[in-house]
Scaffold this motif. Structure first.
Motif, PDB file in Angstrom:
ATOM      1  N   SER A  46       0.838  -1.208   0.000  1.00 15.27           N
ATOM      2  CA  SER A  46       0.000   0.000   0.000  1.00 15.27           C
ATOM      3  C   SER A  46       0.866   1.249   0.000  1.00 15.27           C
ATOM      4  CB  SER A  46      -0.909   0.013   1.226  1.00 15.27           C
ATOM      5  OG  SER A  46      -1.528  -1.220   1.383  1.00 15.27           O
ATOM      6  N   GLY A  72       6.255  -6.535   6.759  1.00 11.63           N
ATOM      7  CA  GLY A  72       5.040  -6.974   7.445  1.00 11.63           C
ATOM      8  C   GLY A  72       4.284  -7.985   6.602  1.00 11.63           C
ATOM      9  N   ASN A  77       2.568 -13.120   3.196  1.00 13.03           N
ATOM     10  CA  ASN A  77       1.165 -13.558   3.096  1.00 13.03           C
ATOM     11  C   ASN A  77       1.012 -14.807   2.230  1.00 13.03           C
ATOM     12  OD1 ASN A  77       0.492 -12.578   0.263  1.00 13.03           O
ATOM     13  ND2 ASN A  77       1.168 -10.653   1.209  1.00 13.03           N
ATOM     14  N   GLY A  78      -0.255 -15.126   1.920  1.00  9.68           N
ATOM     15  CA  GLY A  78      -0.540 -16.347   1.170  1.00  9.68           C
ATOM     16  C   GLY A  78      -0.168 -16.271  -0.294  1.00  9.68           C
ATOM     17  N   LEU A  82      -6.218 -11.397  -5.446  1.00  7.27           N
ATOM     18  CA  LEU A  82      -7.667 -11.607  -5.493  1.00  7.27           C
ATOM     19  C   LEU A  82      -8.404 -10.339  -5.860  1.00  7.27           C
ATOM     20  CD1 LEU A  82      -7.912 -13.542  -2.101  1.00  7.27           C
ATOM     21  CD2 LEU A  82      -7.964 -14.552  -4.395  1.00  7.27           C
ATOM     22  N   ALA A 199      11.415   3.557  12.442  1.00  5.07           N
ATOM     23  CA  ALA A 199      10.047   3.461  12.959  1.00  5.07           C
ATOM     24  C   ALA A 199       9.507   4.851  13.275  1.00  5.07           C
ATOM     25  CB  ALA A 199      10.029   2.602  14.212  1.00  5.07           C
ATOM     26  N   MET A 200       8.335   5.145  12.763  1.00  9.07           N
ATOM     27  CA  MET A 200       7.661   6.393  13.155  1.00  9.07           C
ATOM     28  C   MET A 200       7.280   6.279  14.631  1.00  9.07           C
ATOM     29  SD  MET A 200       4.067   7.915  11.763  1.00  9.07           S
ATOM     30  CE  MET A 200       3.053   6.763  12.680  1.00  9.07           C
ATOM     31  N   ALA A 223       0.715   4.066   5.778  1.00  8.60           N
ATOM     32  CA  ALA A 223       0.153   2.894   5.090  1.00  8.60           C
ATOM     33  C   ALA A 223       0.600   1.640   5.837  1.00  8.60           C
ATOM     34  CB  ALA A 223       0.618   2.864   3.639  1.00  8.60           C
ATOM     35  N   ILE A 224      -0.155   1.284   6.853  1.00 10.57           N
ATOM     36  CA  ILE A 224       0.188   0.146   7.710  1.00 10.57           C
ATOM     37  C   ILE A 224      -1.077  -0.694   7.892  1.00 10.57           C
ATOM     38  CG2 ILE A 224       0.915  -0.533  10.032  1.00 10.57           C
ATOM     39  CD1 ILE A 224       2.410   2.159  10.236  1.00 10.57           C
ATOM     40  N   ASP A 225      -0.948  -2.001   7.702  1.00  6.30           N
ATOM     41  CA  ASP A 225      -2.117  -2.870   7.915  1.00  6.30           C
ATOM     42  C   ASP A 225      -2.066  -3.397   9.359  1.00  6.30           C
ATOM     43  OD1 ASP A 225      -4.300  -4.465   7.644  1.00  6.30           O
ATOM     44  OD2 ASP A 225      -3.590  -5.633   5.956  1.00  6.30           O
ATOM     45  N   ALA A 326       2.246 -13.185  10.494  1.00  4.48           N
ATOM     46  CA  ALA A 326       2.315 -11.732  10.291  1.00  4.48           C
ATOM     47  C   ALA A 326       0.939 -11.202  10.673  1.00  4.48           C
ATOM     48  CB  ALA A 326       2.661 -11.385   8.851  1.00  4.48           C
ATOM     49  N   ALA A 327       0.873  -9.893  10.855  1.00  4.60           N
ATOM     50  CA  ALA A 327      -0.386  -9.320  11.351  1.00  4.60           C
ATOM     51  C   ALA A 327      -1.115  -8.533  10.262  1.00  4.60           C
ATOM     52  CB  ALA A 327      -0.100  -8.406  12.543  1.00  4.60           C
ATOM     53  N   ASN A 356      -3.533  -7.583  -0.886  1.00  3.39           N
ATOM     54  CA  ASN A 356      -2.475  -7.507  -1.900  1.00  3.39           C
ATOM     55  C   ASN A 356      -2.861  -6.601  -3.060  1.00  3.39           C
ATOM     56  OD1 ASN A 356      -0.570  -9.115  -0.632  1.00  3.39           O
ATOM     57  ND2 ASN A 356      -1.427 -11.021  -1.447  1.00  3.39           N
ATOM     58  N   ILE A 357      -4.053  -6.767  -3.575  1.00  2.93           N
ATOM     59  CA  ILE A 357      -4.521  -5.933  -4.687  1.00  2.93           C
ATOM     60  C   ILE A 357      -5.277  -4.721  -4.146  1.00  2.93           C
ATOM     61  CG2 ILE A 357      -6.215  -5.893  -6.589  1.00  2.93           C
ATOM     62  CD1 ILE A 357      -3.532  -7.178  -7.334  1.00  2.93           C
TER      63      ILE A 357
HETATM   64  C1  FAD Z   1      -0.485 -14.873   6.715  1.00  2.00           C
HETATM   65  C2  FAD Z   1      -1.199 -13.874   5.832  1.00  2.00           C
HETATM   66  C3  FAD Z   1      -1.778 -14.301   4.654  1.00  2.00           C
HETATM   67  C4  FAD Z   1      -2.399 -13.379   3.816  1.00  2.00           C
HETATM   68  N1  FAD Z   1      -2.798 -13.786   2.583  1.00  2.00           N
HETATM   69  C5  FAD Z   1      -3.245 -12.875   1.705  1.00  2.00           C
HETATM   70  C6  FAD Z   1      -3.497 -13.253   0.364  1.00  2.00           C
HETATM   71  O1  FAD Z   1      -3.220 -14.381  -0.043  1.00  2.00           O
HETATM   72  N2  FAD Z   1      -4.015 -12.308  -0.477  1.00  2.00           N
HETATM   73  C7  FAD Z   1      -4.263 -11.028  -0.061  1.00  2.00           C
HETATM   74  O2  FAD Z   1      -4.737 -10.214  -0.849  1.00  2.00           O
HETATM   75  N3  FAD Z   1      -3.985 -10.641   1.203  1.00  2.00           N
HETATM   76  C8  FAD Z   1      -3.457 -11.519   2.070  1.00  2.00           C
HETATM   77  N4  FAD Z   1      -3.115 -11.120   3.315  1.00  2.00           N
HETATM   78  C9  FAD Z   1      -3.290  -9.698   3.672  1.00  2.00           C
HETATM   79  C10 FAD Z   1      -2.204  -8.863   3.010  1.00  2.00           C
HETATM   80  O3  FAD Z   1      -0.944  -9.461   3.202  1.00  2.00           O
HETATM   81  C11 FAD Z   1      -2.172  -7.465   3.620  1.00  2.00           C
HETATM   82  O4  FAD Z   1      -3.473  -6.924   3.657  1.00  2.00           O
HETATM   83  C12 FAD Z   1      -1.292  -6.540   2.820  1.00  2.00           C
HETATM   84  O5  FAD Z   1      -0.064  -7.140   2.516  1.00  2.00           O
HETATM   85  C13 FAD Z   1      -1.081  -5.255   3.596  1.00  2.00           C
HETATM   86  O6  FAD Z   1      -0.053  -4.514   2.989  1.00  2.00           O
HETATM   87  P1  FAD Z   1       0.256  -3.070   3.525  1.00  2.00           P
HETATM   88  O7  FAD Z   1       1.342  -2.505   2.704  1.00  2.00           O
HETATM   89  O8  FAD Z   1      -0.990  -2.313   3.616  1.00  2.00           O
HETATM   90  O9  FAD Z   1       0.681  -3.252   5.035  1.00  2.00           O
HETATM   91  P2  FAD Z   1       1.855  -4.028   5.747  1.00  2.00           P
HETATM   92  O10 FAD Z   1       2.269  -5.235   5.023  1.00  2.00           O
HETATM   93  O11 FAD Z   1       1.386  -4.146   7.144  1.00  2.00           O
HETATM   94  O12 FAD Z   1       3.068  -3.011   5.653  1.00  2.00           O
HETATM   95  C14 FAD Z   1       3.251  -1.986   6.559  1.00  2.00           C
HETATM   96  C15 FAD Z   1       4.733  -1.685   6.706  1.00  2.00           C
HETATM   97  O13 FAD Z   1       4.819  -0.671   7.693  1.00  2.00           O
HETATM   98  C16 FAD Z   1       5.878  -0.944   8.545  1.00  2.00           C
HETATM   99  N5  FAD Z   1       5.566  -0.294   9.827  1.00  2.00           N
HETATM  100  C17 FAD Z   1       4.720  -0.694  10.789  1.00  2.00           C
HETATM  101  N6  FAD Z   1       4.714   0.187  11.805  1.00  2.00           N
HETATM  102  C18 FAD Z   1       5.563   1.168  11.463  1.00  2.00           C
HETATM  103  C19 FAD Z   1       6.004   2.378  12.096  1.00  2.00           C
HETATM  104  N7  FAD Z   1       5.563   2.728  13.308  1.00  2.00           N
HETATM  105  N8  FAD Z   1       6.891   3.153  11.457  1.00  2.00           N
HETATM  106  C20 FAD Z   1       7.382   2.821  10.236  1.00  2.00           C
HETATM  107  N9  FAD Z   1       7.004   1.685   9.592  1.00  2.00           N
HETATM  108  C21 FAD Z   1       6.107   0.880  10.199  1.00  2.00           C
HETATM  109  C22 FAD Z   1       5.993  -2.457   8.604  1.00  2.00           C
HETATM  110  O14 FAD Z   1       7.336  -2.836   8.889  1.00  2.00           O
HETATM  111  C23 FAD Z   1       5.560  -2.871   7.198  1.00  2.00           C
HETATM  112  O15 FAD Z   1       6.657  -3.047   6.327  1.00  2.00           O
HETATM  113  C24 FAD Z   1      -2.501 -12.008   4.196  1.00  2.00           C
HETATM  114  C25 FAD Z   1      -1.930 -11.590   5.389  1.00  2.00           C
HETATM  115  C26 FAD Z   1      -1.267 -12.498   6.202  1.00  2.00           C
HETATM  116  C27 FAD Z   1      -0.618 -12.020   7.463  1.00  2.00           C
END
Ligand code: FAD
Length: 391
Positions: A46, A72, A77-78, A82, A199-200, A223-225, A326-327, A356-357
């Motif tokens: 994201s 993260g 992830n999987g 999708l 880290a923020m 952008a943090i999940d 992962a969370a 992911n999408i």
């Molecule tokens: C086991 C598992 C399986 C999954 N399978 C699927 C799947 O198959 N298909 C699908 O679509 N989705 C899947 N998901 C969900 C998907 O992975 C997430 O919704 C998506 O990757 C989120 O991406 P993001 O960039 O929003 O957030 P994140 O991946 O959470 O990225 C946030 C980033 O912010 C960083 N961060 C956190 N706090 C701070 C801070 N205070 N300061 C600076 N940086 C910080 C972290 O290190 C991380 O790199 C799955 C998730 C998990 C855990």
């Protein structure tokens, strides 16, 4: 919690996701204050999508991550690509209304096409299966097929070696860590300045604080999940993080799984990689309340559940080489956290398990919002909840 002694696999498995390359070069650290037009916090899919939008608009962008690229859920992830929201289409229609659910579904289809075209080496258009665990779920699959066909979405019934259910032909699979690193590299080449181990610790209008330095930027995107409520404590109560667990085997040549599979209403999921390894996750519902956390590690009940699926349902005999978690974050209304949190500080995250999408689309739409451009996705997400994610 210790894994069961009975399983030799448990004792030997690595805690790293199957996707991650431990040798991959790390980002430089941020050790001095800097200025930028925009600062993006979080370098998962994201955040990278938001950076891309800013770079396209000619902005000078700084991206920071507390760890590294896709550290993260984005890199753990999987690996399913999708279409749609986290909810199955008929459930999304019931919950969010047809116009909004269908509109978002179509936007994710277009995003899938963009991703396949732009990154042919890290993505595969495989289609995905939803397989029913019992007769009631088979009937729910039939309802989903009817709803999707009525809305002109590609789907068909499936009855084959994996079980009975449905197939969505436009979905796909990818190697998430490889993919997001490729995206980050291309953004760095285009001038984005990316930093790790940053880290923020707090944020205010125009200023992001880390322990070592500050980033001054009139636009800030967070952008943090998973763990979003730890980064922005005022969101606790609206956003709740949960740990999702997976395992992966060595090459399981005794199995042949042609498409990523969603099973038991999506509680469990697996795919076989081109080299024969199986990545399998789920079991959050069998893990109990202890899974509602953003911390690392795996637990015995969930890993036992995954192992049973692997051995008994898939018939895989290959050793388990990785176990990890992962969370992600959930919201009560089922739509992501999305909007302006403080003046000039924008937030996106909490994709309710599927990002992911959709997460990339949200990152892009949020960056446009920060630039004063309202997209169709922003309209869908902000409708009726415009002030939801302000502190
Ligand atoms: C086991 C598992 C399986 C999954 N399978 C699927 C799947 O198959 N298909 C699908 O679509 N989705 C899947 N998901 C969900 C998907 O992975 C997430 O919704 C998506 O990757 C989120 O991406 P993001 O960039 O929003 O957030 P994140 O991946 O959470 O990225 C946030 C980033 O912010 C960083 N961060 C956190 N706090 C701070 C801070 N205070 N300061 C600076 N940086 C910080 C972290 O290190 C991380 O790199 C799955 C998730 C998990 C855990």
């Amino acid at each position: 919690m210790a894994l069961p002694q009975a399983s030799a696999d448990s004792l030997n498995a690595s805690g790293d996701p199957v996707w991650r390359d431990p040798q991959a070069a790390r980002l430089p650290a941020l050790d001095a204050d800097i200025d930028a037009d925009a600062c993006v916090v979080g370098l998962g899919g994201s955040g990278l999508a938001a950076i891309e939008t800013f770079v396209d608009a000619g902005l000078d962008v700084v991206g920071i991550d507390r760890d590294d690229i896709a550290a993260g859920a984005a890199g753990a992830n999987g690996g399913f690509l999708l279409a749609g929201l986290a909810q199955f289409h008929h459930d999304a229609v019931r919950r969010f209304g047809r116009e909004r659910a269908l509109g978002i579904y179509r936007l994710t289809c277009a995003e899938l096409e963009r991703v396949y075209a732009a990154y042919p080496s890290s993505t595969r258009r495989t289609g995905s299966l939803r397989i029913a665990a019992d007769a009631a779920e088979e009937s729910d699959c039939a309802t989903q097929i009817d709803a999707m066909l009525a809305d002109g979405l590609a789907v068909s019934a499936y009855d084959g070696p994996d079980g009975r259910g449905l197939v969505v032909p436009g979905d796909g699979a990818f190697q998430p860590a490889l993919h997001w690193r490729a995206v980050a590299r291309s953004l760095a080449v285009r001038g984005a300045r990316l930093f790790g181990d940053a880290a923020m610790t707090s944020v205010e209008a125009g200023l992001v604080h880390t322990r070592q330095a500050r980033v001054r930027a009139p636009i800030v995107v967070i952008a943090i999940d998973g763990g979003l409520e730890a980064a922005l404590p005022s969101l606790a109560g609206r956003v709740r993080s949960v740990r999702l667990q997976m395992l992966a085997t060595d090459a399981a040549l005794e199995c042949s799984i042609s498409q990523p599979v969603y099973f038991r209403h999506g509680h469990d999921y697996w795919q076989q990689l081109p080299d024969g390894r199986i990545a399998l996750g789920g079991g959050r519902d069998v893990g109990g309340d202890g899974e509602w956390q953003a911390g690392p590690g795996v637990s015995t009940p969930v890993q036992r559940h995954l192992e049973t699926l692997l051995r008994e349902r898939l018939g895989a005999r290959a050793p388990i080489a990785h176990r990890w978690s992962a969370a992600v974050a959930f919201t009560a209304d089922g739509l992501p956290a999305f909007g302006e949190h403080l003046p000039g500080v924008f937030v996106t995250g909490a994709y309710n398990g599927t990002g992911n999408i959709f997460g990339g689309l949200c990152g892009r739409a949020l960056a446009h919002l920060a630039l004063g451009e309202r997209t169709q996705l922003a309209d869908y997400l902000l409708e009726g909840r415009a002030t939801d994610f302000q502190s």
